[in-house]
Design a protein around this motif. Structure first.
Motif, PDB file in Angstrom:
ATOM      1  N   SER A  82     -13.342   1.823 -10.334  1.00 18.55           N
ATOM      2  CA  SER A  82     -12.389   0.863  -9.777  1.00 18.55           C
ATOM      3  C   SER A  82     -11.199   1.576  -9.172  1.00 18.55           C
ATOM      4  O   SER A  82     -10.819   2.664  -9.601  1.00 18.55           O
ATOM      5  CB  SER A  82     -11.914  -0.113 -10.863  1.00 18.55           C
ATOM      6  OG  SER A  82     -11.386   0.579 -11.973  1.00 18.55           O
ATOM      7  N   PRO A  83     -10.583   0.968  -8.152  1.00 20.09           N
ATOM      8  CA  PRO A  83      -9.398   1.544  -7.522  1.00 20.09           C
ATOM      9  C   PRO A  83      -8.100   1.164  -8.209  1.00 20.09           C
ATOM     10  O   PRO A  83      -7.107   1.865  -8.086  1.00 20.09           O
ATOM     11  CB  PRO A  83      -9.451   0.983  -6.102  1.00 20.09           C
ATOM     12  CG  PRO A  83     -10.146  -0.334  -6.255  1.00 20.09           C
ATOM     13  CD  PRO A  83     -11.126  -0.163  -7.387  1.00 20.09           C
ATOM     14  N   LEU A  89      -7.052   7.122  -9.891  1.00 26.55           N
ATOM     15  CA  LEU A  89      -5.778   6.443 -10.123  1.00 26.55           C
ATOM     16  C   LEU A  89      -5.208   6.824 -11.484  1.00 26.55           C
ATOM     17  O   LEU A  89      -4.019   7.129 -11.610  1.00 26.55           O
ATOM     18  CB  LEU A  89      -5.989   4.931 -10.026  1.00 26.55           C
ATOM     19  CG  LEU A  89      -4.817   3.955 -10.129  1.00 26.55           C
ATOM     20  CD1 LEU A  89      -4.348   3.753 -11.557  1.00 26.55           C
ATOM     21  CD2 LEU A  89      -3.671   4.370  -9.238  1.00 26.55           C
ATOM     22  N   GLU A  90      -6.044   6.820 -12.521  1.00 26.09           N
ATOM     23  CA  GLU A  90      -5.571   7.155 -13.861  1.00 26.09           C
ATOM     24  C   GLU A  90      -5.062   8.586 -13.930  1.00 26.09           C
ATOM     25  O   GLU A  90      -4.060   8.868 -14.603  1.00 26.09           O
ATOM     26  CB  GLU A  90      -6.713   6.952 -14.869  1.00 26.09           C
ATOM     27  CG  GLU A  90      -7.088   5.497 -15.063  1.00 26.09           C
ATOM     28  CD  GLU A  90      -8.490   5.303 -15.607  1.00 26.09           C
ATOM     29  OE1 GLU A  90      -8.955   4.151 -15.622  1.00 26.09           O
ATOM     30  OE2 GLU A  90      -9.117   6.314 -15.990  1.00 26.09           O
ATOM     31  N   MET A 141      -3.145   4.326  -4.776  1.00 27.39           N
ATOM     32  CA  MET A 141      -4.389   5.037  -4.481  1.00 27.39           C
ATOM     33  C   MET A 141      -5.319   4.165  -3.662  1.00 27.39           C
ATOM     34  O   MET A 141      -5.302   2.940  -3.751  1.00 27.39           O
ATOM     35  CB  MET A 141      -5.062   5.443  -5.790  1.00 27.39           C
ATOM     36  CG  MET A 141      -6.217   6.409  -5.643  1.00 27.39           C
ATOM     37  SD  MET A 141      -5.781   7.991  -4.868  1.00 27.39           S
ATOM     38  CE  MET A 141      -4.697   8.717  -6.108  1.00 27.39           C
ATOM     39  N   THR A 142      -6.163   4.820  -2.885  1.00 31.46           N
ATOM     40  CA  THR A 142      -7.117   4.146  -2.012  1.00 31.46           C
ATOM     41  C   THR A 142      -8.228   3.455  -2.806  1.00 31.46           C
ATOM     42  O   THR A 142      -8.645   3.951  -3.854  1.00 31.46           O
ATOM     43  CB  THR A 142      -7.766   5.160  -1.051  1.00 31.46           C
ATOM     44  OG1 THR A 142      -8.757   4.502  -0.247  1.00 31.46           O
ATOM     45  CG2 THR A 142      -8.445   6.294  -1.814  1.00 31.46           C
ATOM     46  N   ARG A 187       0.817  -1.206   0.000  1.00 35.30           N
ATOM     47  CA  ARG A 187       0.000   0.000   0.000  1.00 35.30           C
ATOM     48  C   ARG A 187       0.858   1.267   0.000  1.00 35.30           C
ATOM     49  O   ARG A 187       1.779   1.397   0.804  1.00 35.30           O
ATOM     50  CB  ARG A 187      -0.949   0.002   1.199  1.00 35.30           C
ATOM     51  CG  ARG A 187      -2.111  -0.957   1.046  1.00 35.30           C
ATOM     52  CD  ARG A 187      -2.916  -1.066   2.321  1.00 35.30           C
ATOM     53  NE  ARG A 187      -4.169  -1.808   2.102  1.00 35.30           N
ATOM     54  CZ  ARG A 187      -4.934  -2.260   3.085  1.00 35.30           C
ATOM     55  NH1 ARG A 187      -4.576  -2.074   4.355  1.00 35.30           N
ATOM     56  NH2 ARG A 187      -6.042  -2.905   2.803  1.00 35.30           N
ATOM     57  N   SER A 188       0.536   2.167  -0.915  1.00 37.24           N
ATOM     58  CA  SER A 188       1.156   3.482  -1.011  1.00 37.24           C
ATOM     59  C   SER A 188       2.665   3.420  -1.208  1.00 37.24           C
ATOM     60  O   SER A 188       3.372   4.370  -0.907  1.00 37.24           O
ATOM     61  CB  SER A 188       0.827   4.326   0.237  1.00 37.24           C
ATOM     62  OG  SER A 188       0.997   5.687  -0.032  1.00 37.24           O
ATOM     63  N   ILE A 189       3.159   2.319  -1.745  1.00 39.28           N
ATOM     64  CA  ILE A 189       4.608   2.140  -1.867  1.00 39.28           C
ATOM     65  C   ILE A 189       5.212   3.100  -2.885  1.00 39.28           C
ATOM     66  O   ILE A 189       6.365   3.520  -2.753  1.00 39.28           O
ATOM     67  CB  ILE A 189       4.932   0.670  -2.225  1.00 39.28           C
ATOM     68  CG1 ILE A 189       6.403   0.372  -2.001  1.00 39.28           C
ATOM     69  CG2 ILE A 189       4.516   0.327  -3.636  1.00 39.28           C
ATOM     70  CD1 ILE A 189       6.749  -1.101  -2.144  1.00 39.28           C
ATOM     71  N   ILE A 190       4.428   3.468  -3.917  1.00 39.37           N
ATOM     72  CA  ILE A 190       4.889   4.474  -4.878  1.00 39.37           C
ATOM     73  C   ILE A 190       3.790   5.516  -5.046  1.00 39.37           C
ATOM     74  O   ILE A 190       3.326   5.792  -6.156  1.00 39.37           O
ATOM     75  CB  ILE A 190       5.300   3.862  -6.227  1.00 39.37           C
ATOM     76  CG1 ILE A 190       4.194   2.960  -6.794  1.00 39.37           C
ATOM     77  CG2 ILE A 190       6.602   3.105  -6.113  1.00 39.37           C
ATOM     78  CD1 ILE A 190       4.414   2.590  -8.254  1.00 39.37           C
ATOM     79  N   ALA A 191       3.415   6.138  -3.942  1.00 38.42           N
ATOM     80  CA  ALA A 191       2.297   7.086  -3.957  1.00 38.42           C
ATOM     81  C   ALA A 191       2.530   8.236  -4.931  1.00 38.42           C
ATOM     82  O   ALA A 191       1.575   8.784  -5.492  1.00 38.42           O
ATOM     83  CB  ALA A 191       2.069   7.630  -2.556  1.00 38.42           C
ATOM     84  N   ASP A 192       3.769   8.634  -5.150  1.00 34.90           N
ATOM     85  CA  ASP A 192       4.076   9.707  -6.099  1.00 34.90           C
ATOM     86  C   ASP A 192       4.494   9.156  -7.460  1.00 34.90           C
ATOM     87  O   ASP A 192       4.881   9.927  -8.345  1.00 34.90           O
ATOM     88  CB  ASP A 192       5.219  10.581  -5.567  1.00 34.90           C
ATOM     89  CG  ASP A 192       4.828  11.343  -4.319  1.00 34.90           C
ATOM     90  OD1 ASP A 192       3.625  11.550  -4.097  1.00 34.90           O
ATOM     91  OD2 ASP A 192       5.735  11.736  -3.559  1.00 34.90           O
TER      92      ASP A 192
END
Length: 635
Positions: A441-442, A417-418, A448-449, A153-158
């Motif tokens: 969809s997530p 997400l897109e 992304m959450t 989770r959120s490992i590559i948030a940017d």
């Protein structure tokens, strides 16, 4: 009437009868046990627990066994069963079915798995759940998620998804550094255990860093956490079917969670022996035959009934699969999936040729197919779009969208997400122009959450922001008219009705229609965040978040009650997921067999040994666009 009454159907005296577990059991056939992956099935149902006690007391079998690798399942309150009747009383009812209607105050009667009646003052007998101050609506349904990535989770948030040919992006991997993107970090390092081609890798663990147990733990925490967010059904495209054992763990995580799921059987990376692919029985075969053997095995072992919470999907494509034996010779991936009753769910990022290819291959109608993303399908380069076929500087026409819409195809858009990950502009306007209500969809928890309120609000503000900007001549050099704006109700329909259709389940769930199964969420609006409530759909989309999910029911069974998961030791589930993350990371930092085993420690933001995700800094910073300068900002 007491809102805190437990969901057990007992008399108000507090005497709660013993129940039987009526869901089908799914027993492993020994494979995962050999890996030390012990299944802890729920065999017996304890009695005499009120709802709040039930959520805080470990199942006796768990206490007696005491294994560290116990799956964390507690006392299961059991299915409603034949004759169990609930009356959801006095809530605001959003049925999402025009024939049933919506009500400012009404009841929903449930018997066993099914909705029996919806309307004001039903006067029906049954265990009454006081829903005053709540919105009663269908459970929310997402249509594409890689759930095995929940431990990332959120490992590559940017970070971004990187496509070849993007002029403003650097190479994804060089001898000096690894650009931290979805393809390198998530798909290569954490999923495949290899960077670069199989024949000449830059770095290679010789295995996937995931064990089956890690797949199971990721699936379980993904499904259970989404239940708490109001998602009663999701499509899981878990690209971690490296071995039959991995696939079994993925499926059983979905089954054991008790959430409704379309399991979209997808690919993995064979790492047994280089160049050798094995079917579920250990026999070397062509890699092209692997999907067939997997579908045969899975459909027999787990998916021999349509009347179950977890159903079979397939991520095969619309092109012919080589090397299939008779009687499957010459079948496309979609046709092969249909042979086993699978619903088709495919990625489509910028590939506008697929709808015509599928049409020419005789695969229409497409009512059992959902394509995900569907970005960049326009016929011509355009910078803006409006309603109909107007665009700037070229017409906003799309042969692909027309074919797909005319032949009943479904579309899943991962809007937030897109937009974040650079797939392309989320195509909400294109879908609307061609008469398609997309589902939401997530996609990936790595960026992304999966929170459905964020998905709905993201669709709402994105389409309206782009459309509204056309009202200002300064922002509209093409003089395009402003499209109709999305409404809050349409966004809720995306998350319910379109979600059910895009999962092949609209005849079963997605609306509060008598005869359908009771997948229902109850949202609390009688609180400081929402009151005074003046519009129900608007409150769901523009005001609410996951805190407002009060109760959740799946197939007539309460699985979330007063803000707590029923039947699970949540702390234990979380600890197991964290341990899986740590084990996978330790394997990544273990011995490598590639040509440059040290390259894993030279990523953009993990320069030192051991490799680890960026924790207190941005991942991927200045990796998004190497040609642009850093921002120099003032507050």
């Amino acid at each position: 009437m007491n809102k805190e009454a437990p969901p057990n159907g007992a008399a108000e005296s507090g005497q709660f009868p013993t129940e039987s577990h009526t869901e089908p059991s799914h027993h492993r056939e020994g494979e995962l046990t050999r890996r030390g992956f012990v299944r802890t099935g729920v065999a017996g149902i304890a009695a005499g627990l009120a709802g709040s006690e039930l959520a805080g007391t470990a199942w006796a079998g768990d206490r007696d066994r005491g294994h560290d690798d116990d799956r964390g399942h507690r006392h299961d309150p059991g299915h409603g069963g034949e004759g169990r009747r609930y009356v959801l009383k006095g809530g605001v009812v959003l049925s999402l079915d025009p024939k049933v209607g919506d009500f400012e105050e009404a009841d929903v009667l449930i018997e066993g798995r099914k909705i029996v009646a919806v309307g004001p003052n039903l006067g029906a007998s049954g265990h009454v759940i006081d829903c005053k101050g709540m919105i009663i609506m269908p459970g929310m349904i997402s249509t594409h998620n890689h759930q095995y990535e929940a431990i990332q989770r959120s490992i590559i948030a940017d970070g971004l998804i990187v496509f070849a040919g993007d002029a403003d992006q650097q190479q994804t991997s060089t001898v000096n550094a690894i650009y931290e993107a979805y393809g390198t970090v998530v798909q290569s390092i954490w999923t495949a255990g290899r960077i670069g081609p199989a024949a000449t890798p830059q770095w290679d663990l010789g295995r996937s860093p995931y064990d089956p147990e890690d797949c199971y733990n990721a699936e379980l925490i993904a499904c259970l956490s989404q239940i708490t967010q109001g998602i009663t059904c999701g499509t899981d495209t878990s690209q971690s079917s490296h071995t039959p054992e991995h696939t079994d763990a993925l499926v059983e995580g979905c089954i054991d969670s008790g959430r409704r799921t379309l399991f979209d059987y997808s690919n993995g990376v064979n790492r047994d022996v280089p160049g050798v692919y094995r079917v579920p029985y250990g026999v070397p075969t062509s890699p092209n035959e692997y999907p067939l053997r997997g579908l045969q095995r899975l459909s027999s072992k787990y998916f021999n009934s349509k009347d179950q919470l977890v159903t079979l999907g397939f991520a095969g494509g619309p092109t012919v699969i080589p090397d299939l034996p008779a009687p499957y010779t010459g079948l496309t991936g979609w046709a092969l999936g249909r042979e086993f009753g699978a619903f088709i769910n495919n990625h489509n990022v910028g590939n506008a040729a697929i709808p015509k290819l599928a049409l020419d291959a005789g695969l229409a109608p497409f009512d059992d197919v959902t394509l995900v993303h569907c970005v960049r399908w326009q016929d011509n380069p355009i910078a803006q779009i409006s309603h109909s076929h107007q665009g700037y500087p070229n017409p906003a026409t799309s042969a692909a969208w027309k074919i797909w819409a005319d032949n009943g195809g479904h579309v899943s858009i991962a809007g937030i997400l897109e937009a974040q990950m650079r797939h392309g502009m989320p195509p909400f306007q294109m879908a609307l122009n061609y008469g398609v209500l997309p589902s939401l969809s997530p996609d990936v928890d790595t960026n992304m959450t999966p929170d459905p309120f964020s998905l709905m609000r993201g669709a709402f503000v994105l389409q309206r922001g782009l459309a509204n900007d056309l009202t200002f001549p300064l922002s509209d050099p093409g003089s395009l008219p402003t499209p109709q704006l999305l409404t809050s109700q349409q966004c809720v329909e995306m998350m319910t009705v379109a979600g059910a259709a895009g999962s092949g389940l609209l005849k079963k769930v997605g609306t509060l229609t008598p005869g359908k199964e009771a997948d229902i969420v109850m949202l609390d609006y009688d609180n400081i965040n929402i009151q005074p409530m003046n519009n129900a759909y608007g409150s769901v989309v523009t005001m609410m978040d996951t805190r407002h999910v009060r109760h959740v029911m799946i197939a007539g069974k309460f699985v979330y009650w007063n803000g707590r998961l029923l039947g699970w030791d949540v702390d234990r589930i979380v600890r197991r997921a964290v341990r899986s993350r740590d084990r996978v990371l330790a394997r990544i930092n273990g011995p490598a067999v590639g040509s440059d085993p040290g390259i894993i420690h030279r990523s953009k933001n993990s320069f030192a040994h051991p490799y680890r995700p960026a924790f207190l800094t941005s991942c991927c910073y200045n990796g998004q666009n190497e040609s642009a300068p850093h921002y120099s900002l003032r507050p």
